[in-house]
Write a protein that holds these residues in place. Sequence first.
Motif, PDB file in Angstrom:
ATOM      1  N   VAL A  24      41.898   5.058  18.726  1.00 35.95           N
ATOM      2  CA  VAL A  24      41.234   3.813  18.308  1.00 35.95           C
ATOM      3  C   VAL A  24      41.114   2.836  19.470  1.00 35.95           C
ATOM      4  CG1 VAL A  24      41.480   1.768  16.857  1.00 35.95           C
ATOM      5  CG2 VAL A  24      41.738   4.040  15.853  1.00 35.95           C
ATOM      6  N   PRO A  25      42.165   2.608  20.286  1.00 34.12           N
ATOM      7  CA  PRO A  25      41.987   1.718  21.442  1.00 34.12           C
ATOM      8  C   PRO A  25      40.900   2.205  22.401  1.00 34.12           C
ATOM      9  CG  PRO A  25      44.317   2.063  21.006  1.00 34.12           C
ATOM     10  CD  PRO A  25      43.582   3.019  20.141  1.00 34.12           C
ATOM     11  N   LEU A  26      40.802   3.531  22.595  1.00 39.34           N
ATOM     12  CA  LEU A  26      39.753   4.048  23.463  1.00 39.34           C
ATOM     13  C   LEU A  26      38.373   3.791  22.865  1.00 39.34           C
ATOM     14  CD1 LEU A  26      41.333   7.479  24.494  1.00 39.34           C
ATOM     15  CD2 LEU A  26      41.447   5.294  25.695  1.00 39.34           C
ATOM     16  N   LEU A  27      38.263   3.914  21.563  1.00 38.02           N
ATOM     17  CA  LEU A  27      36.991   3.638  20.901  1.00 38.02           C
ATOM     18  C   LEU A  27      36.625   2.159  21.026  1.00 38.02           C
ATOM     19  CD1 LEU A  27      34.655   4.663  19.157  1.00 38.02           C
ATOM     20  CD2 LEU A  27      36.061   4.206  17.133  1.00 38.02           C
ATOM     21  N   LEU A  28      37.617   1.282  20.943  1.00 45.22           N
ATOM     22  CA  LEU A  28      37.363  -0.156  21.096  1.00 45.22           C
ATOM     23  C   LEU A  28      36.858  -0.470  22.506  1.00 45.22           C
ATOM     24  CD1 LEU A  28      40.404  -1.718  19.200  1.00 45.22           C
ATOM     25  CD2 LEU A  28      38.031  -1.570  18.430  1.00 45.22           C
ATOM     26  N   VAL A  29      37.405   0.214  23.498  1.00 49.64           N
ATOM     27  CA  VAL A  29      36.928   0.011  24.870  1.00 49.64           C
ATOM     28  C   VAL A  29      35.452   0.396  24.971  1.00 49.64           C
ATOM     29  CG1 VAL A  29      37.122   0.832  27.251  1.00 49.64           C
ATOM     30  CG2 VAL A  29      39.178   0.284  25.950  1.00 49.64           C
ATOM     31  N   LEU A  30      35.086   1.515  24.366  1.00 43.17           N
ATOM     32  CA  LEU A  30      33.692   1.955  24.404  1.00 43.17           C
ATOM     33  C   LEU A  30      32.782   0.970  23.686  1.00 43.17           C
ATOM     34  CD1 LEU A  30      31.658   4.128  25.177  1.00 43.17           C
ATOM     35  CD2 LEU A  30      32.219   5.325  23.053  1.00 43.17           C
ATOM     36  N   VAL A  31      33.208   0.458  22.523  1.00 41.28           N
ATOM     37  CA  VAL A  31      32.399  -0.506  21.780  1.00 41.28           C
ATOM     38  C   VAL A  31      32.267  -1.806  22.566  1.00 41.28           C
ATOM     39  CG1 VAL A  31      32.278  -1.895  19.682  1.00 41.28           C
ATOM     40  CG2 VAL A  31      32.958   0.512  19.551  1.00 41.28           C
ATOM     41  N   VAL A 240      34.358  -4.411  33.534  1.00 39.14           N
ATOM     42  CA  VAL A 240      35.608  -3.653  33.490  1.00 39.14           C
ATOM     43  C   VAL A 240      35.626  -2.730  32.267  1.00 39.14           C
ATOM     44  CG1 VAL A 240      38.101  -3.840  33.156  1.00 39.14           C
ATOM     45  CG2 VAL A 240      36.953  -5.304  34.827  1.00 39.14           C
ATOM     46  N   ASN A 241      35.149  -3.233  31.132  1.00 41.53           N
ATOM     47  CA  ASN A 241      35.079  -2.395  29.928  1.00 41.53           C
ATOM     48  C   ASN A 241      34.170  -1.189  30.147  1.00 41.53           C
ATOM     49  OD1 ASN A 241      36.808  -3.867  28.224  1.00 41.53           O
ATOM     50  ND2 ASN A 241      35.173  -5.317  27.727  1.00 41.53           N
ATOM     51  N   VAL A 242      33.065  -1.393  30.819  1.00 42.17           N
ATOM     52  CA  VAL A 242      32.147  -0.290  31.097  1.00 42.17           C
ATOM     53  C   VAL A 242      32.809   0.741  32.012  1.00 42.17           C
ATOM     54  CG1 VAL A 242      29.974   0.349  32.191  1.00 42.17           C
ATOM     55  CG2 VAL A 242      30.091  -1.696  30.762  1.00 42.17           C
ATOM     56  N   VAL A 243      33.433   0.260  33.080  1.00 40.68           N
ATOM     57  CA  VAL A 243      34.080   1.172  34.025  1.00 40.68           C
ATOM     58  C   VAL A 243      35.223   1.922  33.345  1.00 40.68           C
ATOM     59  CG1 VAL A 243      35.348   1.313  36.197  1.00 40.68           C
ATOM     60  CG2 VAL A 243      33.412  -0.244  35.996  1.00 40.68           C
ATOM     61  N   ALA A 244      35.977   1.221  32.486  1.00 42.98           N
ATOM     62  CA  ALA A 244      37.058   1.883  31.757  1.00 42.98           C
ATOM     63  C   ALA A 244      36.507   2.960  30.827  1.00 42.98           C
ATOM     64  CB  ALA A 244      37.856   0.850  30.962  1.00 42.98           C
ATOM     65  N   ALA A 245      35.389   2.677  30.166  1.00 41.14           N
ATOM     66  CA  ALA A 245      34.772   3.669  29.290  1.00 41.14           C
ATOM     67  C   ALA A 245      34.309   4.886  30.090  1.00 41.14           C
ATOM     68  CB  ALA A 245      33.593   3.047  28.541  1.00 41.14           C
ATOM     69  N   VAL A 246      33.716   4.637  31.251  1.00 38.93           N
ATOM     70  CA  VAL A 246      33.286   5.744  32.114  1.00 38.93           C
ATOM     71  C   VAL A 246      34.485   6.558  32.573  1.00 38.93           C
ATOM     72  CG1 VAL A 246      32.218   6.319  34.323  1.00 38.93           C
ATOM     73  CG2 VAL A 246      31.190   4.578  32.855  1.00 38.93           C
ATOM     74  N   LEU A 247      35.585   5.870  32.907  1.00 39.93           N
ATOM     75  CA  LEU A 247      36.793   6.558  33.347  1.00 39.93           C
ATOM     76  C   LEU A 247      37.335   7.468  32.252  1.00 39.93           C
ATOM     77  CD1 LEU A 247      38.803   6.804  35.683  1.00 39.93           C
ATOM     78  CD2 LEU A 247      40.100   4.926  34.671  1.00 39.93           C
ATOM     79  N   LEU A 249      35.552   8.821  29.773  1.00 46.68           N
ATOM     80  CA  LEU A 249      34.622   9.940  29.603  1.00 46.68           C
ATOM     81  C   LEU A 249      34.753  10.962  30.727  1.00 46.68           C
ATOM     82  CD1 LEU A 249      31.456   7.957  28.437  1.00 46.68           C
ATOM     83  CD2 LEU A 249      33.050   9.268  27.016  1.00 46.68           C
ATOM     84  N   LEU A 250      34.923  10.482  31.959  1.00 42.89           N
ATOM     85  CA  LEU A 250      35.073  11.397  33.086  1.00 42.89           C
ATOM     86  C   LEU A 250      36.386  12.164  33.027  1.00 42.89           C
ATOM     87  CD1 LEU A 250      33.688   9.275  36.079  1.00 42.89           C
ATOM     88  CD2 LEU A 250      32.575  11.152  34.869  1.00 42.89           C
ATOM     89  N   SER A 251      37.410  11.551  32.461  1.00 35.88           N
ATOM     90  CA  SER A 251      38.701  12.224  32.355  1.00 35.88           C
ATOM     91  C   SER A 251      38.684  13.306  31.286  1.00 35.88           C
ATOM     92  CB  SER A 251      39.802  11.212  32.030  1.00 35.88           C
ATOM     93  OG  SER A 251      39.904  10.223  33.029  1.00 35.88           O
TER      94      SER A 251
END
Length: 271
Positions: A24-31, A240-247, A249-251
């Motif tokens: 859920v926290p990862l989903l919140l970062v993406l949203v 930062v939220n965008v970069v965290a979401a990309v990180l 997805l890349l992981s």
Amino acid sequence: MNLSRPARVTLRIAAGLGFAVIYVPLLLVLVNSLNPDRSSGWPPPGLTFDWWVAAWHSSGARDALWTSVRAGLGATAIALVLGTLIAFACQRYKFFGREAISFVVVLPIALPGIVTGVALNTAFRTVLEPLGVGLGMFTVVVGHATFCIVVVFNNVIARLRRMPGSYEEAAMDLGAHTFRTFLDITFPLVRSALVAGGLLAFALSFDEIVVTTFTAGPGVQTLPVWIFSNMARPQQAPVVNVVAAVLVLLSVIPIYLAQRLSSDTASGSRI
């Protein structure tokens, strides 16, 4: 094992709660990366890709991404060579201290990252600085390699334990020399384990922040370090939220591929 219906329901609820805490926290970062509001309010008033465009044009984020990729590739290369050699030595040969070496190789992954970081920082300043080598990309790669070796070692030695030696013995009986046996028999059998270990090593290196903080010089900033340093800047929060979401997805990609390869390896190799 047959479980009662209440036990199955309890296990499913517990598993659902566990997955919720993780994802859920990862989903919140993406949203939030699509949130048009800089304050990341909830619920978001709408969705926009403006912050993704801004992150793409952020030179700091791009430089940090490239630094993370270089550090990950360097650490993975070192881990593949050393981890494979140690795995072959510990599995194929009997010598004094073999169990101790296996323990020492695996130990870095169990140590707290801050302990490893402080130890490496002290070692680099004591040994390398008198030689004119300061903290920088080289020390970051070496620092990441200390724990990346573990995943390569574990994958390769697990494969070697399941691999019968009769294949190599048959090749030698047919006249193949050591290197030909390795290229035609041994390497194809351990190849999937090597790829899986390399992917996991790269993922670990790409996400690492604690060890990087203690081993990177002033001009070296990986993507996780860039995210951490920009979190306190309100104007940078959406990027930062965008970069965290990309990180995230890349992981997922290397971990998923490593999991599939490990599953294929566990089912046995085909010749």
